[in-house]
Design a protein around this motif. Structure first.
Motif, PDB file in Angstrom:
ATOM      1  N   LYS A   1      33.393  38.992  38.034  1.00  0.00           N
ATOM      2  CA  LYS A   1      33.837  37.552  38.068  1.00  0.00           C
ATOM      3  C   LYS A   1      34.670  37.411  36.645  1.00  0.00           C
ATOM      4  O   LYS A   1      34.498  38.167  35.535  1.00  0.00           O
ATOM      5  CB  LYS A   1      32.947  36.418  38.436  1.00  0.00           C
ATOM      6  N   ASP A  53      39.403  41.319  32.814  1.00  0.00           N
ATOM      7  CA  ASP A  53      39.395  40.655  34.384  1.00  0.00           C
ATOM      8  C   ASP A  53      40.476  40.052  34.706  1.00  0.00           C
ATOM      9  O   ASP A  53      40.626  39.878  36.143  1.00  0.00           O
ATOM     10  CB  ASP A  53      38.254  39.503  34.209  1.00  0.00           C
ATOM     11  N   ARG A  75      35.626  45.300  42.077  1.00  0.00           N
ATOM     12  CA  ARG A  75      35.194  44.467  43.240  1.00  0.00           C
ATOM     13  C   ARG A  75      34.959  45.595  44.368  1.00  0.00           C
ATOM     14  O   ARG A  75      34.035  45.524  45.333  1.00  0.00           O
ATOM     15  CB  ARG A  75      35.731  43.252  43.485  1.00  0.00           C
TER      16      ARG A  75
END
Length: 222
Positions: A42, A74, A82
């Motif tokens: 995240k 990120d 992911r």
């Protein structure tokens, strides 16, 4: 709308549909998810603190350039981690990559695959130092799209090579912090693990860089 790079279909095309469902099947097998998908994928998650410091260790110049542009991992690599590149590569590439990936059974391999993406394109990235932040993030995000099926074996071999060049403590120190059950309801663990991972790997990287400098000084003296 199909978001696969280069796919003109206004809807999810058959290849992308199959690829998505293959990945969803794997995600529902909790053991595979907990072993191969790192926790904290995240914004500003612990995964990306660790990945940035891995880049710093292997390519300080590239890491510094991205830091200067305020581009944290990120912003461009979240989907890589992911879904193990499923959203960025073609179906044939993904099937070949996952075949090798699961054979190696190394949960940290995604870190080194992501590193190879950057290292292989470092010259192009450095040439874009005057580009806007948005353009550079878009370029970085789409880099895995250029992979062809014939590239996969060399791609994974390079990832293994860089894994061997990295101190073993990188994996042993952070395995529990980055991998394991992602369904545990223990809110105090996540903030703690972010701080622990960030501080510990910074310490390790500084120690390794000091050792490298010491070796250079000894070589110069001799």
């Amino acid at each position: 709308m199909c978001h696969q790079y280069g796919c003109p279909s206004p809807f999810v095309c058959p290849h992308c549909y199959i690829k998505i469902h293959i990945f969803l099947f794997l995600i529902h097998v909790n053991a595979l998810r907990d072993i191969y998908i790192p926790k904290g994928c995240k914004p500003k998650g612990n995964v990306f603190h660790v990945f940035r410091l891995l880049i710093l260790y292997h390519d300080p110049e590239l890491c510094t350039m991205l830091d200067t542009k305020k581009i944290t991992p990120d912003l461009y690599s979240m989907q890589w981690f992911r879904c193990l590149f499923a959203s960025s590569c073609s179906l044939t590439v993904i099937l070949s990559m996952w075949d090798l990936y699961f054979q190696h059974a190394d949960p940290f391999m995604v870190f080194f695959l992501a590193l190879i993406i950057l290292v292989n394109g470092r010259d192009l990235i450095l040439e874009m130092k005057d580009a806007t932040k948005e353009d550079l993030i878009k370029f970085l995000s789409n880099m895995p799209c250029a992979l062809e099926p014939d590239d996969v074996v060399d791609f994974c071999s390079l990832a293994q090579y860089y894994s061997l060049k990295t101190p073993s403590s990188f994996k042993t120190d952070f395995l529990k912090a980055l991998y394991g059950s992602q369904c545990e309801k223990t809110p105090h663990i996540e903030p703690c693990s972010v701080s622990q991972v960030s501080k510990q790997i910074k310490h390790n990287v500084r120690h390794i860089l000091k050792c490298r400098l010491l070796k250079i000084k000894i070589i110069i003296k001799t």
